[in-house]
Design an enzyme around this catalytic site. Structure first.
Site: not given
Lengths: 755, 755
Positions: B277, B434
């Site tokens: 990410y 996440h």
């Protein structure tokens, strides 16, 4: 391997033997004479520094041998299986000894001759003391190694080393070495091991050549005759088998090197055991041929059987995927390729002793090395002259069987730019003791990626921890069984009940092969003996059709029996399942799919039934999408299988397969289309053309004489393919009405794209 | 993400805002002004033909855009999930639009401006008619896409396109476009989607930057303030979560672009969600920084927080294996690498706006392309001048947390020639929505091959067939759970019971890191909160010791609890098991290993118990052998696990793990040594050094303050490693008696090779 080949070949072999006896060159020649010759060495020396591929190969070999010389000579008492210390040491010894011999000849540095001599003397001391190897697994135990096969390897290489230092050693030592080492060695692997030496098999090829090579060095005509023509009497009972279950002796079996050239090779150069063992046997076949050519040029060994030995190199190169890896037909280790040392020498020899085919040079360039003899030098000089042309692998159908009438292997390729789809369909004879029970099976490649795989062998070759590096039990219980392959299994029983002796009697038959139209390439073959009273006919077509991104593989498999049976057709895919259009259940606990013939090794991961529409199944592997569309009938069972059950030593890969099962029917027609489409990259994260373009696959016609298939595209077009299943003539006229339309054509098939 | 960061940062941000208001450049500047500038374009034009990397990138982009222009503009009504047609079409539109804008500026060909204008007009017509996207899965639905995130992506790129054709379009059309498209678009993804815009997360970074980019083009100070500092009021309840289970709002949460720069990045440039990410967010972070630098150079955005944005590029490049692939920490797709478009622009920007570090040029060379702006041109010109130096990845310990005190990630590398072993140990904070529940877990690489893997995410990004290309259920039930990682699980329950809100409160702590001696590189960290009343301490040492072919990985994992528990430590290996020294059973039918926390996804393929000696387990993968030697205690259970149970959609890979289980103990010390050795090639069929050289791993000492481990080699030597577990000072003196010998040393550890 029918007995009647002998009648056909007797005259030819007789003639050859006479020629051999007439040849006067044996006594007169000097050493070296086998792979290197005095004249050849002089030529090589003249060209040093002029052919970079040879020079770098020479430097690599020198570096390797020099390092070994520093480590010193070790000749341990034999003890281990392959992969173990003593095995690997003796193996390394023969490889290094041969190289040291070559270096002595080419570089003239005596340290190499001393090294070879010292090692031979060490073996001369050890060998007479050796009993049979302590490991008892082999049907033909060696002395240095657990199997006589490896002893024969040793002698093939050691003969060359001895040849190179023959003059250096001097007569007295030579007499000792020959008396104590080479002669008894040659006798042991021949007279002493008739079950190994006197058969037609890659094992005996090594044995024959080993004896032949040392015979040529020692000028021993009797040994040479033994090598070429086998033992006259071996005392072996007919029907005897080796420990792989392979037949050793058939009644009236001809043996020796020439029989091994005659029998296992088809006229197209296909070797009946399959490419992995063909590769293994190529070295002795070709190096002995080279030695015979050098010592007995009158024999014209490279012209024997219309140049079969050179042809076989081409067959082998054609039996590779885009990375040069051999298709793992029968027992074959995946990843073995034309980069192996056996293929380096084969390509070099095929170049020099064949037609100086410049396309072989491109293979040699990829290999990046040559063997250190005149063949290697010829290749290296030609490469230096930039004569290399691409080696183009075309679609081919290689016959199997001595007379080319025992089925075959078709390799059908569709190339566009750098991409190649390759179908390999196997419809051969049994393939000797390394054969698998997989009549009409196939594998399918996207460049070097397997789309639908052949499992290969169940063995970790030379990795001692895994069953001594030898064949694992699972090779018999899984890898050889029919269910391990992408072909039909009747009643959960392997072809020929998995019985070698039955399987060995029969072969599949070519029905039709046509690769003349690159857009519609067809192989069609039949098998009537795998199951008594059942006839199987498989037709596979690699199709390039407008409206599809990449070629389609159409697979039509018709089975007809005298009684109702269950049929399974597996597809062993790789990668990850993406989507499917049928309902299925996944069990809470996994049970094996069956009890025997390999079914005991498959877990039943999922179970479903086909609906009214086609069955569709997609997967993603290595950045490519694939979709199988199957014209299933409602109620056909769909099994999602996973390998690994009853595998206590974790010897098997956990690969997956989709099995289409039809039950209780005396007639089954499988029609499947395998579509290659799209791409996915984890870097761009873009999925292109991830969905199938096939909307329907339909059997539009089937009777005793024809089968018709329609493949519909989402763009509205449909492709019709009709095969005449009872008449394969290319000139026959056909008229057929399908769904109200009358089609007429000439030849075995008809196709049409209807837009 | 503690609330108290605000107190620390208030002054800094206030100052920044004042600076922003004082900046006079907003009104005065011409277009383009974001990534390209008038001056910059002139420079680029001057250098065309002088920098091959730029020229070829330009040609590639031109070819791509020209092909799209021929296909024509398509702006479909939104309908699909990612991977579906409308999603991919709108995604392609914004990517191509931006490129066309750049081409217009650089090449001056009006067809590109016309294309951008026409497309913007088409969106201007469509956008006002759009309701929320019909797919309802997202916590923040978009209009063009199923999630507002993708709408924000669109605006980040479309702003650049608009900027490039701003002058070309003319005032009247601009007024319409801004009124009907850009202004409502910016309002919708901010005011209209506060749960998406007003948080600290990669999602909101995209949202903030999207609004900020269009603000800069349109000279809209209010929008720019919204982008930089977030919505003043959002009406969101504290504790609200997104559909991945991530927290949206904490009380007192600061928001906007600057908060997203402040909070998730550690002072070392590590981004708390993990590299996958971070890569995704780098594009908006850096492209907006570039735009701010071009429009408001006084802000010195690249110097903000000691140059954190440039630092983060280095952190990211260091979080890659030898092939440039990011370590898949937390949710991460394997294979994503620094070849992605986000890293191309990041590297270019980091070069030009950082210190013109020539080592970045070698990465750009590998990438083989640059972005079409001044940064890309600067890189291309420098590459042309051959200024590139190798980018050397050293062992590093990257802190996590805004103040660098929330644990971290250590990447320890041992390089020799072209070979590199890499340990990645994760002891971070939770990592936002996440994050995975994997405190003190690790993965281990042999070059780019995984030796012991982190599973990564359970998702097929943008592959529509697999759950719309979105996160799969198994991401929650498997990939995020502790058992999916190489770390300890207590009582078959994930860390923090798998509860994000609990996990988000805590981080592991660094105990000791030392990579100063390349032969003994150490990372040691503790975790006290994953299980209440249980303290965990893991120490991993990458060791180069005489007598071993390759470095060893020593893994010491100490757990202490207030009550007896069961502990599992899995090792997820790849490839094929070779050998083991313990007895085990393989069940006739497979059952899942447990019922929850991911255990329900593992089949129990085998079950054994440790004997009196060390447990040994070897495997072969990708041509390399590996052996785990574990100082188990008799009776420790050994489970051979295989992923794939309770996986009805076949979403999971069938990977394997060995789990070492200790039962009913309040104290468990795991000592494992992972040995990399030997090689195997299917071409040479030679297995080199296939057996382990470790003869024993022994815990020679353990108390509250020390742990001592001895590793014995078959050559007779033994290696002693002692860690002071209660005092990590590098200057502390220690004296300790182990088995009758007294050892004294200074610092946290002691080691000695005893020959």
């Amino acid at each position: 391997m029918t007995a009647n080949f002998i009648k056909n070949k007797v005259l030819k072999i007789l003639a050859f033997t006479v020629l051999l006896l007439l040849s006067k060159s044996v006594v007169a020649q000097s050493h070296p004479r086998l792979v290197l010759t005095k004249k050849g060495v002089a030529e090589i020396k003249d060209n040093l520094g002029k052919a970079p591929l040879f020079d770098s190969s020479l430097q690599d070999v020198k570096k390797e041998v020099d390092a070994e010389i520093i480590l010193g000579i070790e000749v341990p008492v034999p003890k281990d299986f392959s992969g173990g210390y003593t095995h690997e040491r003796h193996k390394k010894n023969f490889l290094i000894m041969q190289k040291a011999g070559f270096l002595y000849q080419i570089l003239g540095d005596k340290k190499y001759a001393v090294y070879v001599k010292d090692m031979l003397m060490a073996y001369t001391k050890l060998y007479p003391t050796l009993p049979l190897h302590p490991q008892e697994r082999s049907y033909a135990r060696g002395k240095l190694f657990w199997q006589a096969l490896n002893d024969a390897n040793w002698l093939v290489y050691a003969s060359q080393a001895y040849d190179c230092v023959y003059d250096f050693i001097g007569g007295n030592d030579r007499a000792i070495i020959e008396k104590e080492l080479f002669r008894p060695f040659a006798d042991f692997i021949s007279i002493g091991s008739p079950q190994f030496f006197n058969r037609v098999h890659n094992h005996s090829t090594w044995g024959n050549v080993a004896v032949g090579m040392i015979a040529l060095v020692m000028d021993d005509a009797e040994l040479l005759d033994r090598a070429l023509n086998g033992l006259k009497e071996d005392g072996l009972p007919a029907g005897m088998k080796d420990n792989d279950g392979g037949l050793i002796k058939q009644e009236g079996q001809k043996t020796g090197f020439l029989a091994n050239v005659d029998e296992p090779f088809s006229p197209d150069g296909y070797y009946n055991e399959g490419p992995y063992y063909q590769r293994y046997a190529m070295y002795p076949f070709l190096v002995f041929a080279e030695a015979l050519q050098n010592t007995k040029p009158d024999l014209k060994i490279f012209e024997y059987r219309n140049g079969i030995l050179i042809k076989s190199v081409y067959a082998l190169l054609n039996l590779t995927n885009s990375k040069g890896e051999f298709f793992p037909l029968n027992d074959g280790q995946k990843g073995m390729s034309y980069y192996s040392r056996e293929l380096v020498s084969s390509v070099d020899i095929a170049y020099l002793y064949g037609n100086k085919d410049t396309s072989l040079l491109s293979i040699a360039e990829k290999q990046g090395r040559v063997q250190l003899d005149n063949a290697g030098m010829a290749v290296a000089l030609a490469v230096k002259k930039k004569l290399a042309k691409p080696f183009t692998k075309k679609s081919i159908d290689l016959s199997d069987g001595q007379d080319g009438n025992q089925g075959g292997v078709a390799v059908i390729r569709n190339k566009s730019k750098d991409d190649e789809l390759t179908l390999v369909m196997k419809y051969t004879s049994q393939g000797s003791s390394h054969g698998h029970f997989d009549k009409l099976s196939f594998s399918y490649y996207n460049n070097s990626s397997e789309i639908l795989q052949d499992y290969g062998l169940a063995r970790f070759v030379n990795i001692e921890q895994k069953g001594g590096g030898n064949y694992l039990k699972e090779n018999e219980t899984w890898a050889k069984q029919t269910i391990a392959h992408n072909t039909i299994i009747q009643n959960e029983t392997s072809h020929f009940k998995g019985d070698f002796e039955i399987g060995d009697k029969f072969s599949s038959k070519r029905y039709f092969f046509d690769a003349s139209n690159p857009k519609i390439q067809i192989i069609s073959a039949t098998e009537d003996n795998a199951y008594p009273d059942t006839k199987m006919h498989r037709t596979m077509v690699l199709l390039e059709v407008d409206g599809y991104e990449k070629p389609l593989l159409l697979d039509i498999f018709q089975v007809k029996s005298k009684r109702p049976n269950q049929y399974d057709l597996p597809f062993y895919y790789l990668g990850q399942m993406m989507t499917e259009n049928f309902k299925y259940e996944t069990p809470k606990s996994l049970e094996p799919l069956g009890k025997s013939f390999g079914y005991e090794h498959l877990w039943k991961e999922g179970f479903g039934k086909a609906g009214v529409e086609n069955t569709k199944f997609s997967w993603l592997d290595n950045g490519s999408f694939y979709t199988l569309t199957s014209a299933t009938e409602q109620g056909d069972e769909l099994l999602l299988a996973r390998l690994g059950a009853n595998d206590p030593n974790f010897n098997l890969r956990r690969d997956a397969g989709l099995i289409i099962r039809k039950k209780n029917t005396d007639k089954a027609t499988y029609i499947n289309v395998i579509e290659t489409h799209g791409s996915y990259s984890p870097v761009t994260e873009v999925a292109i053309n991830a969905s199938s373009s096939v909307t329907a696959v339909e059997k539009v016609y089937e009777d005793e004489s024809y089968i018709g298939v329609s493949i519909k595209n989402k763009n509205g077009s449909s492709f019709l393919f009709v095969l005449a299943t009872a008449n394969n003539s290319v000139s026959e006229k056909h008229i057929l009405e399908i769904k109200g339309t009358i089609y007429s054509w000439v030849g075995a098939y008809f196709s049409k794209l209807i837009k």
